[in-house]
Design an enzyme around this catalytic site. Structure first.
Site, PDB file in Angstrom:
ATOM      1  N   LYS A  96       0.867  -1.177   0.000  1.00  0.00           N
ATOM      2  CA  LYS A  96       0.000   0.000   0.000  1.00  0.00           C
ATOM      3  C   LYS A  96       0.902   1.225   0.000  1.00  0.00           C
ATOM      4  O   LYS A  96       1.619   1.470   0.966  1.00  0.00           O
ATOM      5  CB  LYS A  96      -0.910   0.006   1.221  1.00  0.00           C
ATOM      6  CG  LYS A  96      -1.709   1.293   1.390  1.00  0.00           C
ATOM      7  CD  LYS A  96      -2.475   1.282   2.692  1.00  0.00           C
ATOM      8  CE  LYS A  96      -3.013   2.659   3.028  1.00  0.00           C
ATOM      9  NZ  LYS A  96      -3.695   2.689   4.346  1.00  0.00           N
ATOM     10  N   GLY A 157      -7.913   7.925  10.641  1.00  0.00           N
ATOM     11  CA  GLY A 157      -8.162   7.802  12.069  1.00  0.00           C
ATOM     12  C   GLY A 157      -9.202   8.740  12.628  1.00  0.00           C
ATOM     13  O   GLY A 157      -9.446   8.744  13.837  1.00  0.00           O
ATOM     14  N   ALA A 183      -9.463   4.627   5.187  1.00  0.00           N
ATOM     15  CA  ALA A 183      -9.265   5.779   6.086  1.00  0.00           C
ATOM     16  C   ALA A 183     -10.572   6.479   6.445  1.00  0.00           C
ATOM     17  O   ALA A 183     -11.395   6.772   5.581  1.00  0.00           O
ATOM     18  CB  ALA A 183      -8.291   6.787   5.490  1.00  0.00           C
ATOM     19  N   GLY A 184     -10.728   6.734   7.729  1.00  0.00           N
ATOM     20  CA  GLY A 184     -11.838   7.533   8.226  1.00  0.00           C
ATOM     21  C   GLY A 184     -13.094   6.776   8.589  1.00  0.00           C
ATOM     22  O   GLY A 184     -14.046   7.360   9.122  1.00  0.00           O
ATOM     23  N   ASN A 205      -8.782   0.252  10.467  1.00  0.00           N
ATOM     24  CA  ASN A 205      -7.982  -0.159  11.614  1.00  0.00           C
ATOM     25  C   ASN A 205      -8.539   0.436  12.900  1.00  0.00           C
ATOM     26  O   ASN A 205      -9.066  -0.253  13.765  1.00  0.00           O
ATOM     27  CB  ASN A 205      -6.527   0.243  11.414  1.00  0.00           C
ATOM     28  CG  ASN A 205      -5.592  -0.273  12.500  1.00  0.00           C
ATOM     29  OD1 ASN A 205      -4.383  -0.175  12.387  1.00  0.00           O
ATOM     30  ND2 ASN A 205      -6.097  -0.841  13.583  1.00  0.00           N
ATOM     31  N   THR A 206      -8.455   1.777  13.020  1.00  0.00           N
ATOM     32  CA  THR A 206      -8.805   2.439  14.270  1.00  0.00           C
ATOM     33  C   THR A 206     -10.250   2.183  14.684  1.00  0.00           C
ATOM     34  O   THR A 206     -10.546   2.086  15.880  1.00  0.00           O
ATOM     35  CB  THR A 206      -8.554   3.955  14.150  1.00  0.00           C
ATOM     36  OG1 THR A 206      -7.222   4.168  13.696  1.00  0.00           O
ATOM     37  CG2 THR A 206      -8.744   4.647  15.485  1.00  0.00           C
TER      38      THR A 206
END
Length: 256
Positions: A96, A157, A183-184, A205-206
């Protein structure tokens, strides 16, 4: 089935491995998510020192494909160097590309992302570049030969979810390679929405590792991605301005 380069996956959920409270919870979340692709920052790898803690020590490495990212790179040269470190580990040739151009927003640098993508493709990598939701940039990355496009839903995040669905839709409508929203993402609703728009997958992830119960959230994200994909394939009804009765009037006996 999701096909990225020469790789084929049943799951459309890509899961990050960072920021879990502990390695046991990380493993439980990964297991329940049923993901087949794990992502991580190459900078967290202890490639040359076996005595250092291994952030994948609880993970059965044979069960997954790995998608290392070049987080921390500020230009194409750094991204290429980091990708080669990941390749040296022997985990996978997928990478990535992540080249951050703004430290405050963590948004990617489009010019350096293009340069890094072109170089790594020439060296035989399976390249998945992380981008903003820029329609033109996504097209240029695909024209270079990128194996997938990974536009952000919102800042990394942030948990804000999808803040510009129109641009994401434009990218998905025009792309001839998989579009993986990255993301997000903050909740299962966001993951389902991404898939309903036509995404081929979701990377997060987060939203899982930072949840009060990461294991339950990983399960929820799995179900959300599956539900969103089924909803997209089924085809939602058109929105109408006024109410429409759900029970047909034709053929109903009104009696006397």
């Amino acid at each position: 089935m999701l096909k990225v380069g020469n790789y084929t996956f049943n799951s459309r959920l890509f899961l990050g491995t960072g920021k879990y409270p502990n390695y046991d919870m990380q493993k439980q979340a990964v297991d329940v998510s049923e993901t087949e692709v794990l992502t991580f920052s190459v900078r967290r790898m202890n490639i040359f020192d076996a005595d250092q803690p291994n952030f994948l020590e609880k993970i059965d490495l044979e069960k997954y494909r790995f998608l290392p990212n070049t987080a921390g790179a500020k230009n194409a040269e750094e991204a290429v160097r980091i990708a080669k470190l990941a390749d040296a580990s022997g985990l996978c040739d997928m990478v990535k590309v992540e080249v951050i151009g703004c430290d405050k927003t963590l948004l990617p640098d489009p010019v350096e992302t293009l340069k890094a993508t072109e170089t790594l493709l020439a060296e035989g990598f399976t390249v998945l570049p992380y981008t903003s939701d820029d329609v033109v940039l996504a097209r240029k990355l695909e024209e270079l030969g990128a194996h997938a496009i990974m536009p952000g839903a919102s800042p990394i995040g942030s948990g804000q979810g999808i803040i510009n669905p129109l641009n994401l839709q434009f990218i998905m409508d025009q792309a001839n390679v998989p579009v993986i929203v990255d993301a997000g993402i903050g909740s299962p609703k966001d993951a389902a929405y991404a898939m309903e728009l036509g995404a081929d997958g979701v990377l997060l992830n987060t939203a899982v590792s930072g949840a009060h119960d990461p294991v339950k959230m990983a399960h929820a994200m799995k179900l959300a991605v599956e539900a969103g994909q089924l909803g997209f394939e089924a085809g939602r009804i058109a929105k109408k301005e006024y109410a429409v009765a759900s029970s047909p009037k034709e053929g109903i006996s009104l009696g006397k």
